[in-house]
Write a protein that holds these residues in place. Structure first.
Motif, short mmCIF file in Angstrom:
data_model
loop_
_atom_site.label_atom_id
_atom_site.label_comp_id
_atom_site.label_asym_id
_atom_site.label_seq_id
_atom_site.Cartn_x
_atom_site.Cartn_y
_atom_site.Cartn_z
N UNK A 95 30.83 41.40 47.53
CA UNK A 95 31.62 40.10 47.27
C UNK A 95 33.06 40.50 47.00
N UNK A 96 33.66 39.70 47.21
CA UNK A 96 35.24 40.07 47.12
C UNK A 96 35.69 40.61 45.89
N UNK A 97 36.41 41.56 45.47
CA UNK A 97 36.83 42.14 44.22
C UNK A 97 37.98 41.19 44.07
N UNK A 98 37.79 40.66 42.86
CA UNK A 98 38.84 39.56 42.51
C UNK A 98 39.67 40.21 41.12
N UNK A 99 39.11 40.80 40.49
CA UNK A 99 39.76 41.47 39.27
C UNK A 99 39.53 43.12 39.21
N UNK A 100 40.31 43.74 38.47
CA UNK A 100 40.29 45.29 38.48
C UNK A 100 40.90 45.68 37.15
N UNK A 101 40.44 46.66 36.52
CA UNK A 101 41.00 47.35 35.37
C UNK A 101 40.81 48.73 35.30
N UNK A 102 41.75 49.42 34.70
CA UNK A 102 41.31 50.93 34.75
C UNK A 102 42.37 51.79 33.98
N UNK A 151 28.47 48.88 46.28
CA UNK A 151 27.06 48.97 46.23
C UNK A 151 26.59 47.95 45.17
N UNK A 152 27.48 47.72 43.92
CA UNK A 152 27.26 46.52 42.99
C UNK A 152 27.31 45.64 43.35
N UNK A 153 28.27 45.14 44.09
CA UNK A 153 28.98 43.77 44.17
C UNK A 153 28.04 43.05 45.57
N UNK A 210 26.70 40.70 33.21
CA UNK A 210 27.21 39.51 33.40
C UNK A 210 27.23 39.07 34.43
N UNK A 211 27.85 37.77 34.84
CA UNK A 211 27.62 37.28 36.10
C UNK A 211 29.14 36.34 36.48
N UNK A 212 29.17 36.16 37.57
CA UNK A 212 30.53 35.61 38.13
C UNK A 212 31.25 36.38 38.82
N UNK A 213 32.26 36.24 38.97
CA UNK A 213 33.42 36.80 39.71
C UNK A 213 33.37 38.52 39.13
N UNK A 259 31.17 38.05 29.36
CA UNK A 259 31.15 36.75 29.25
C UNK A 259 31.63 35.82 30.29
N UNK A 260 32.45 36.46 30.90
CA UNK A 260 33.42 35.78 31.81
C UNK A 260 33.22 36.44 33.45
N UNK A 261 32.66 37.62 33.40
CA UNK A 261 32.74 38.17 34.86
C UNK A 261 31.53 39.03 35.01
N UNK A 262 31.17 39.43 36.06
CA UNK A 262 30.00 40.38 36.45
C UNK A 262 30.88 41.85 36.44
N UNK A 263 30.79 42.41 35.34
CA UNK A 263 31.49 43.50 35.07
C UNK A 263 30.69 44.75 35.67
#
Length: 94
Positions: A82-89, A77-79, A12-15, A39-43
């Protein structure tokens, strides 16, 4: 002591959205939801040290603080910092 090499992937792309799995399923546990989230984020998701395709770390480093450091390293490494704006776990409990 250096961190082990972590297996990670992105879609994906985006935040950036960092997904942190529990220990048992590794990053494959996110497979059912990644396409929708992308669809909404760079996961960004990864396997913890010693899980799935990630390298094993030193036995004394299998502690929550080291797993948290792995999550930060995976994101960085992946971002490309870029600032981390969202997190799930979910829980690291077995």
């Amino acid at each position: 002591m250096t961190a082990p090499s972590l297996a990670w992937t992105e879609e994906g792309s985006g935040e950036p959205l960092l997904l942190v799995a529990g220990k048992a399923p590794g990053m494959a546990g996110w497979d059912p939801v990644v396409a929708n989230l992308a669809r909404s984020f760079r996961v960004i998701w990864f396997d913890h040290r010693g899980i799935g395709a990630s390298a094993e770390g030193a036995p004394e480093r299998y502690i929550t603080r080291a797993f948290a450091a792995d999550a930060v390293a995976g994101h960085d490494a992946a971002a490309n910092c870029s600032p981390l704006r969202a997190f799930d776990g979910w829980s690291l409990s077995s």
